[in-house]
Design a protein around this motif. Structure first.
Motif, PDB file in Angstrom:
ATOM      1  N   LYS A 147       0.864  -1.193   0.136  1.00  0.00           N
ATOM      2  CA  LYS A 147       0.080  -0.102   0.015  1.00  0.00           C
ATOM      3  C   LYS A 147       0.751   1.398  -0.064  1.00  0.00           C
ATOM      4  O   LYS A 147       0.663   2.317  -0.855  1.00  0.00           O
ATOM      5  N   LEU A 148       2.127   1.282   0.599  1.00  0.00           N
ATOM      6  CA  LEU A 148       2.977   2.392   0.867  1.00  0.00           C
ATOM      7  C   LEU A 148       3.610   2.715  -0.616  1.00  0.00           C
ATOM      8  O   LEU A 148       3.627   3.607  -1.301  1.00  0.00           O
ATOM      9  N   ALA A 149       3.852   1.521  -1.235  1.00  0.00           N
ATOM     10  CA  ALA A 149       4.404   1.509  -2.652  1.00  0.00           C
ATOM     11  C   ALA A 149       3.407   2.445  -3.776  1.00  0.00           C
ATOM     12  O   ALA A 149       3.782   3.053  -4.596  1.00  0.00           O
ATOM     13  N   HIS A 150       1.903   1.814  -3.391  1.00  0.00           N
ATOM     14  CA  HIS A 150       1.211   2.389  -4.401  1.00  0.00           C
ATOM     15  C   HIS A 150       0.912   3.864  -4.030  1.00  0.00           C
ATOM     16  O   HIS A 150       0.609   4.549  -4.939  1.00  0.00           O
ATOM     17  N   LEU A 151       1.144   4.303  -2.490  1.00  0.00           N
ATOM     18  CA  LEU A 151       0.967   5.832  -2.534  1.00  0.00           C
ATOM     19  C   LEU A 151       2.177   6.458  -3.089  1.00  0.00           C
ATOM     20  O   LEU A 151       1.730   7.458  -3.925  1.00  0.00           O
ATOM     21  N   TYR A 152       3.132   6.072  -3.184  1.00  0.00           N
ATOM     22  CA  TYR A 152       4.070   6.498  -3.997  1.00  0.00           C
ATOM     23  C   TYR A 152       3.998   6.282  -5.516  1.00  0.00           C
ATOM     24  O   TYR A 152       4.379   7.594  -6.143  1.00  0.00           O
ATOM     25  N   GLY A 153       3.356   5.468  -6.130  1.00  0.00           N
ATOM     26  CA  GLY A 153       3.410   5.134  -7.411  1.00  0.00           C
ATOM     27  C   GLY A 153       2.328   6.056  -7.927  1.00  0.00           C
ATOM     28  O   GLY A 153       2.277   6.662  -9.178  1.00  0.00           O
ATOM     29  N   GLN A 154       1.038   6.505  -7.018  1.00  0.00           N
ATOM     30  CA  GLN A 154       0.218   7.394  -7.260  1.00  0.00           C
ATOM     31  C   GLN A 154       0.785   8.897  -7.667  1.00  0.00           C
ATOM     32  O   GLN A 154       0.316   9.666  -8.200  1.00  0.00           O
ATOM     33  N   GLU A 155       2.123   9.253  -6.876  1.00  0.00           N
ATOM     34  CA  GLU A 155       2.613  10.385  -7.117  1.00  0.00           C
ATOM     35  C   GLU A 155       3.629  10.286  -8.421  1.00  0.00           C
ATOM     36  O   GLU A 155       4.594  11.189  -8.692  1.00  0.00           O
ATOM     37  N   ARG A 181       0.368  -5.758  -8.695  1.00  0.00           N
ATOM     38  CA  ARG A 181      -0.829  -5.025  -8.530  1.00  0.00           C
ATOM     39  C   ARG A 181      -0.356  -3.431  -8.492  1.00  0.00           C
ATOM     40  O   ARG A 181      -1.323  -2.822  -9.160  1.00  0.00           O
ATOM     41  N   VAL A 182       0.554  -3.255  -7.985  1.00  0.00           N
ATOM     42  CA  VAL A 182       0.952  -1.645  -7.691  1.00  0.00           C
ATOM     43  C   VAL A 182       1.964  -1.116  -8.457  1.00  0.00           C
ATOM     44  O   VAL A 182       2.116   0.105  -8.394  1.00  0.00           O
ATOM     45  N   GLY A 183       2.453  -1.816  -9.222  1.00  0.00           N
ATOM     46  CA  GLY A 183       3.616  -1.439  -9.945  1.00  0.00           C
ATOM     47  C   GLY A 183       4.698  -0.964  -9.527  1.00  0.00           C
ATOM     48  O   GLY A 183       5.605  -0.395 -10.063  1.00  0.00           O
ATOM     49  N   ALA A 184       5.132  -1.788  -8.524  1.00  0.00           N
ATOM     50  CA  ALA A 184       6.421  -1.865  -8.006  1.00  0.00           C
ATOM     51  C   ALA A 184       7.468  -2.851  -8.386  1.00  0.00           C
ATOM     52  O   ALA A 184       6.993  -3.786  -9.018  1.00  0.00           O
ATOM     53  N   GLN A 185       8.633  -2.506  -8.262  1.00  0.00           N
ATOM     54  CA  GLN A 185       9.996  -3.397  -8.585  1.00  0.00           C
ATOM     55  C   GLN A 185      10.301  -4.297  -7.688  1.00  0.00           C
ATOM     56  O   GLN A 185      10.335  -3.598  -6.656  1.00  0.00           O
TER      57      GLN A 185
END
Length: 329
Positions: A147-155, A181-185
């Motif tokens: 979820k934290l990775a998702h927050l950064y991805g949204q930015e 799912r959230v687009g992190a590596q």
């Protein structure tokens, strides 16, 4: 407020910041809902009597204790409110509501930032920012990382995640699934590999890929297990060898439903790896959200994020004023 600010502050979009604030307030309201219904909803009834007397203070203390604020913190808060009541010569119990809210917000706001990523001091953030994430088994650590990775991805930021829970192949697979799912590596080694080596390689990958942050997962561990806590210390030492300024945040994930036991966990992890911030999960699933105040007062650690569900959007930067407002709605 953006989590990771690479643009100058004056270049930020005011509309976007306003939208983020509205979302944060909505998440705070969701997080506080059960605590409000279970305990703080009683405050209005107590104060409706209109008389400020010893019974009122005892009943307010009962509300705070029932919500897991803790005895020391509850007494501290009420002593401050009593002092202002006497100083301002107040006689109407409804004024106590305002003073109680102000005291609760002030307690949370008084906790200074400890890390280098989630503050508003205007200094340029380190790049990549290194976030070491720790916690006990079952606290929601892996999903919080996603979820934290998702927050950064949204930015629009690139995120590298280290699959540092190498004890279980399932943990590595779970993190990879969330990352997709959230687009992190993801940087991962084989099952049973040295977690420190995974962290080391992940930071290197973040540096070479111009990532905003490297988020380092670790195996969940009981805070009472000396050897496992020593392993965490080793992970931190290796991170420091790769980047002497890192980790820039040490995020402890706590399960809000564990109540006062969360304080015991937090103290042990803080001693082992110098925790800088708290992510409080499952806050929407407990009527004892007062643990937020105990953490701030007893440990001097800021609650930076609250989890309010299972989706990737269900982690929000913590807004003290919005949270307290929601408790009294």
């Amino acid at each position: 407020m953006p989590l990771f600010r690479r643009r100058p502050k004056e270049a930020e979009d005011p509309e976007q910041i306003a939208e983020e604030k509205v979302r944060a307030e909505a998440k705070s309201e969701a997080a506080a809902a059960r605590t409000r219904r279970g305990w703080f909803g009683r405050v209005a009834g107590i104060l409706d009597r209109g008389t400020i007397d010893e019974e009122l203070w005892l009943e307010l203390e009962e509300v705070l204790l029932g919500a897991d604020v803790g005895l020391k913190t509850a007494e501290k808060i009420l002593d401050q409110v009593k002092e202002r009541v006497e100083k301002e010569h107040l006689r109407d119990a409804h004024d106590v509501r305002r003073l109680l809210k102000e005291a609760l917000v002030a307690l949370l706001a008084a906790v200074p930032p400890r890390g280098r990523l989630w503050n508003d001091d205007g200094a340029p953030p380190p790049q990549p920012g290194v976030i070491l994430v720790v916690g006990v088994n079952g606290s929601g650590k892996t999903t919080s990382i996603a979820k934290l990775a998702h927050l950064y991805g949204q930015e629009g930021e690139r995120v590298v995640v280290a699959a540092g829970d190498t004890f279980r192949a399932a943990a590595i697979d779970q993190l990879k699934t969330w990352a997709d799912r959230v687009g992190a590596q993801v940087v991962a080694h084989r099952e049973g590999a040295d977690p420190s080596a995974v962290a080391f390689d992940a930071i290197g990958a973040a540096q070479s890929r111009d990532a905003a942050v490297a988020i380092i997962d670790t195996a969940g561990r009981l805070h009472t297990k000396f050897n496992l806590m020593e392993e965490l210390r080793k992970v931190r030492r290796v991170i420091e060898r790769k980047d002497p300024t890192a980790p820039h945040e040490v995020l402890l994930v706590l399960d809000a439903t564990t109540g006062q036991n969360a304080l015991i966990q937090a103290k042990a992890f803080a001693e082992a790896v110098d925790v800088t911030a708290i992510a409080l999960t499952k806050l929407d699933g407990t009527a004892k959200g007062g643990i937020v105040f105990a953490i701030a007062d007893d440990l001097g650690l800021p609650v930076r994020f609250v989890g309010t569900g299972e989706g990737e959007d269900d982690l929000s930067p913590f807004d003290p004023e919005a949270f307290v407002d929601a408790l009294f709605e």
